[in-house]
Design a protein around this motif. Structure first.
Motif, short mmCIF file in Angstrom:
data_model
loop_
_atom_site.label_atom_id
_atom_site.label_comp_id
_atom_site.label_asym_id
_atom_site.label_seq_id
_atom_site.Cartn_x
_atom_site.Cartn_y
_atom_site.Cartn_z
N GLU A 201 0.66 -8.10 -19.22
CA GLU A 201 0.48 -7.48 -20.53
C GLU A 201 1.21 -8.35 -21.54
O GLU A 201 2.44 -8.35 -21.62
N LEU A 202 0.44 -9.10 -22.32
CA LEU A 202 1.03 -10.14 -23.15
C LEU A 202 1.47 -9.68 -24.53
O LEU A 202 2.21 -10.40 -25.19
N SER A 203 1.03 -8.51 -24.99
CA SER A 203 1.38 -8.11 -26.35
C SER A 203 2.89 -7.94 -26.51
O SER A 203 3.46 -8.31 -27.53
N GLY A 204 3.55 -7.39 -25.47
CA GLY A 204 5.00 -7.25 -25.53
C GLY A 204 5.69 -8.60 -25.50
O GLY A 204 6.67 -8.83 -26.22
N PHE A 205 5.19 -9.49 -24.66
CA PHE A 205 5.73 -10.86 -24.58
C PHE A 205 5.58 -11.57 -25.92
O PHE A 205 6.51 -12.23 -26.40
N MET A 206 4.41 -11.43 -26.53
CA MET A 206 4.15 -12.09 -27.80
C MET A 206 5.02 -11.52 -28.91
O MET A 206 5.52 -12.26 -29.77
N PHE A 207 5.21 -10.21 -28.92
CA PHE A 207 6.08 -9.63 -29.95
C PHE A 207 7.51 -10.09 -29.75
O PHE A 207 8.22 -10.41 -30.72
N HIS A 208 7.95 -10.13 -28.51
CA HIS A 208 9.32 -10.54 -28.21
C HIS A 208 9.60 -11.95 -28.74
O HIS A 208 10.67 -12.20 -29.31
N TRP A 209 8.63 -12.86 -28.58
CA TRP A 209 8.86 -14.26 -28.92
C TRP A 209 8.36 -14.65 -30.31
O TRP A 209 8.78 -15.70 -30.83
N THR A 210 7.46 -13.88 -30.91
CA THR A 210 6.93 -14.27 -32.22
C THR A 210 7.24 -13.28 -33.32
O THR A 210 7.06 -13.60 -34.49
N GLY A 211 7.65 -12.07 -32.96
CA GLY A 211 7.95 -11.07 -33.98
C GLY A 211 6.71 -10.50 -34.65
O GLY A 211 6.81 -9.79 -35.65
N ASN A 212 5.52 -10.75 -34.09
CA ASN A 212 4.26 -10.25 -34.65
C ASN A 212 3.68 -9.18 -33.73
O ASN A 212 3.52 -9.40 -32.53
N TYR A 213 3.35 -8.01 -34.32
CA TYR A 213 2.79 -6.91 -33.55
C TYR A 213 1.31 -7.17 -33.22
O TYR A 213 0.60 -7.83 -33.97
N GLY A 214 0.86 -6.60 -32.11
CA GLY A 214 -0.56 -6.52 -31.81
C GLY A 214 -1.22 -7.81 -31.38
O GLY A 214 -2.46 -7.88 -31.37
N LEU A 215 -0.47 -8.82 -31.02
CA LEU A 215 -1.07 -10.08 -30.60
C LEU A 215 -1.48 -9.99 -29.13
O LEU A 215 -0.67 -9.70 -28.27
N THR A 216 -2.74 -10.23 -28.86
CA THR A 216 -3.24 -10.28 -27.49
C THR A 216 -3.95 -11.60 -27.28
O THR A 216 -4.40 -12.24 -28.23
N LEU A 217 -4.08 -11.99 -26.03
CA LEU A 217 -4.76 -13.24 -25.71
C LEU A 217 -6.22 -13.18 -26.15
O LEU A 217 -6.75 -14.14 -26.73
N GLY A 218 -6.87 -12.03 -25.92
CA GLY A 218 -8.26 -11.88 -26.30
C GLY A 218 -8.46 -12.00 -27.81
O GLY A 218 -9.45 -12.60 -28.26
N MET A 219 -7.54 -11.42 -28.57
CA MET A 219 -7.66 -11.49 -30.04
C MET A 219 -7.52 -12.92 -30.52
O MET A 219 -8.26 -13.38 -31.39
N ILE A 220 -6.57 -13.66 -29.94
CA ILE A 220 -6.33 -15.06 -30.37
C ILE A 220 -7.52 -15.93 -30.03
O ILE A 220 -8.01 -16.70 -30.88
N THR A 221 -8.02 -15.84 -28.80
CA THR A 221 -9.15 -16.68 -28.41
C THR A 221 -10.41 -16.31 -29.17
O THR A 221 -11.23 -17.17 -29.52
N SER A 222 -10.57 -15.01 -29.46
CA SER A 222 -11.74 -14.57 -30.23
C SER A 222 -11.74 -15.16 -31.64
O SER A 222 -12.76 -15.65 -32.12
N GLN A 223 -10.58 -15.14 -32.28
CA GLN A 223 -10.49 -15.67 -33.65
C GLN A 223 -10.65 -17.19 -33.66
O GLN A 223 -11.11 -17.75 -34.65
N LEU A 224 -10.29 -17.85 -32.57
CA LEU A 224 -10.48 -19.29 -32.48
C LEU A 224 -11.89 -19.66 -32.03
O LEU A 224 -12.28 -20.82 -32.10
N GLY A 225 -12.64 -18.66 -31.55
CA GLY A 225 -13.99 -18.91 -31.12
C GLY A 225 -14.09 -19.67 -29.81
O GLY A 225 -15.02 -20.45 -29.59
N ILE A 226 -13.11 -19.43 -28.92
CA ILE A 226 -13.13 -20.09 -27.61
C ILE A 226 -13.16 -19.02 -26.53
O ILE A 226 -12.72 -17.90 -26.74
N PRO A 227 -13.73 -19.34 -25.34
CA PRO A 227 -13.83 -18.35 -24.27
C PRO A 227 -12.47 -17.99 -23.70
O PRO A 227 -11.53 -18.76 -23.79
#
Length: 227
Positions: A201-227
């Motif tokens: 579960e990466l959202s907690g890991f991402m918040f811990h290290w980036t201070g940004n809520y709601g970041l998921t791997l799927g959201m990042i790859t979707s916005q970049l347009g990569i599988p």
């Protein structure tokens, strides 16, 4: 590693602070390790969000440039702190020695450190590392600006030297899409490293290290347009 000693009197009041055996006259403010990283990613996100509300080109350029620089600085800070912790967990003197090296590219450092862990290569590591290298090279150019004279040819015949005018690469940071994608690639690197480390579960890991809520791997790859 700084070593602090608090000396107290019989009543338990602190009377002196020593840092590495020497009197330390300033106050001591210690924070969690991740705070070194999160401030850069939070600044990158805040400057990116500001771009949408700005109309004046120079103001948009300033916000975009700050977002770009803070995103890459955040990734560098994450690399140095996360892998320092991994080195301690693994008891790896090799990783600690690699972290101490200041020469070379950020992308190469990430590749080297990942290879020194049992976590295995990152998903699509080659493409990710190549993109981080490109962004890092651009950051290097921006942080070490050089003046190159410009010239203009009119109608294919008359060549004019333009005194005092240059092609300023900072203008590219007026492009909100460019700045957003640069930050997303930095965040993807963090997410892929967390994924390789076994974080389901990466959202907690991402918040811990980036201070940004709601970041998921799927959201990042979707916005970049990569599988």
């Amino acid at each position: 590693m700084p070593h602090y000693v608090f000396e107290s009197d019989e009543g338990g009041n602190i009377v002196r602070i020593l840092k590495n055996g020497q009197p330390h006259d300033e106050s001591v403010h210690l924070e969690q390790l991740y705070s070194i990283v999160t401030i850069y990613f939070r600044l990158a996100s805040e400057h990116l969000a500001r771009m949408a509300s700005l109309q004046e080109r120079n103001a948009k350029r300033c916000a975009g440039l700050q977002s770009f620089l803070m995103g890459l600085t955040g990734l560098e800070a994450f690399t140095n702190t996360f892998f320092q912790l991994r080195a301690q967990e693994l008891g790896s003197e090799e990783m600690i020695a690699r972290l101490a090296q200041t020469h070379g590219s950020l992308s190469r450092k990430i590749s080297d450190l990942v290879a020194m862990t049992p976590d295995g290569p990152l998903v699509d590591q080659e493409a990710l590392v190549e993109r981080i290298f490109e962004l890092s090279q651009l950051r290097h150019e921006i942080m070490h600006p050089r003046w190159t004279p410009s010239a203009l040819t009119i109608a294919g015949q008359v060549r004019v030297n333009i005194m005092g005018l240059v092609e300023n690469r900072q203008a590219m940071f007026e492009d909100e899409t460019l700045c957003r994608e640069a930050l997303l690639w930095c965040l993807l690197a963090v997410a892929r490293i967390g994924e390789a480390h076994g974080r389901e579960e990466l959202s907690g890991f991402m918040f811990h290290w980036t201070g940004n809520y709601g970041l998921t791997l799927g959201m990042i790859t979707s916005q970049l347009g990569i599988p």
